[in-house]
Design an enzyme around this catalytic site. Structure first.
Site, PDB file in Angstrom:
ATOM      1  CG  HIS A   1      -1.899   1.132   1.203  1.00  0.00           C
ATOM      2  ND1 HIS A   1      -1.552   2.415   1.608  1.00  0.00           N
ATOM      3  CD2 HIS A   1      -3.184   1.206   0.800  1.00  0.00           C
ATOM      4  CE1 HIS A   1      -2.595   3.211   1.469  1.00  0.00           C
ATOM      5  NE2 HIS A   1      -3.593   2.505   0.967  1.00  0.00           N
TER       6      HIS A   1
ATOM      7  CD  GLU B   1       9.081   8.221  -7.116  1.00  0.00           C
ATOM      8  OE1 GLU B   1      10.322   8.146  -7.014  1.00  0.00           O
ATOM      9  OE2 GLU B   1       8.515   9.047  -7.848  1.00  0.00           O
TER      10      GLU B   1
ATOM     11  CG  LEU C   1      -1.892  -6.927   7.433  1.00  0.00           C
ATOM     12  CD1 LEU C   1      -2.173  -5.809   8.420  1.00  0.00           C
ATOM     13  CD2 LEU C   1      -1.139  -8.059   8.113  1.00  0.00           C
ATOM     14  CB  ALA C   2      -7.335  -8.960   5.072  1.00  0.00           C
TER      15      ALA C   2
ATOM     16  N   GLY D   1      -9.161  -7.319   1.223  1.00  0.00           N
ATOM     17  CA  GLY D   1     -10.216  -6.343   1.478  1.00  0.00           C
ATOM     18  C   GLY D   1     -10.445  -5.400   0.313  1.00  0.00           C
TER      19      GLY D   1
ATOM     20  CG  HIS E   1      -6.981  -0.423  -1.189  1.00  0.00           C
ATOM     21  ND1 HIS E   1      -7.397   0.724  -1.840  1.00  0.00           N
ATOM     22  CD2 HIS E   1      -6.553  -0.030   0.025  1.00  0.00           C
ATOM     23  CE1 HIS E   1      -7.236   1.767  -1.027  1.00  0.00           C
ATOM     24  NE2 HIS E   1      -6.727   1.349   0.100  1.00  0.00           N
TER      25      HIS E   1
END
Lengths: 122, 122
Positions: free
Chosen positions: A12, A48, A73-74, A76, A78
């Protein structure tokens, strides 16, 4: 001609650049486990490079098959919408190269086991 | 009197409740590895309960020593400021109970190894 498989470790990102430290160490560990497989890092924001740049780099290094591995982590929000769109866009830039999106690392049983073992020892 | 050690698995949380799935599976795995150690989940936002409630539950279950284990990918922004403040506030509610904050799970070598092994097999 044989296929060369490359990996993008995709995170992320965060405002604090130290956030990328574990991903850098993960890339180094992959290089130990699978030295024949090129690895690039990429991030959604703040750090970047973006995904397109990482995919371009792997293609330049000879990769003909690329897996984008989300270091999330999961599985979800995104990963349901934004990231598949980014992967499709990156794939469209390279005819003849397959670019696929794996499941979030945090969903893998071995990763859950490792987090559980770490927590048990805290 | 012997100490009872309890764990809070503490995550950021997300709008999509499926995001908590891996943390629930991690808690189940800890219960297999260390059945004597009570575990509660807690989240910064979007998903209940908050940290105070999880700590209250562990104390009610007899815990005298509590470790908050951040299920975060890296030791970044939130873990430098926000989360230590939440942990201090929770500790202040229970005189005689120690409540400490561990390092982000994502920084642990065994977790990095597991993510690297997973990525190598993708």
């Amino acid at each position: 001609m044989s296929q060369m498989h490359g990996i993008v470790l995709f995170g992320h990102g965060a405002r604090d650049p130290v956030w990328a430290g574990p991903m850098q160490r993960t890339a180094a560990r992959i290089a130990e486990l699978s030295p024949e497989m090129p690895v690039e890092l990429a991030f959604m924001e703040f750090i970047e490079p973006v995904l397109d740049v990482a995919v371009d780099r792997l293609v330049a290094r000879g990769a003909t098959r690329i897996t984008v591995v989300p270091v999330f982590l999961a599985q979800g929000g995104h990963l349901k919408r934004d990231v598949p769109a980014l992967v499709s866009a990156a794939a469209a830039r390279h005819a003849g190269v397959s670019v696929t999106l794996a499941t979030a690392a945090g969903e893998a049983p071995e990763v859950i086991d490792a987090i559980a073992a770490y927590a048990s020892r805290c």
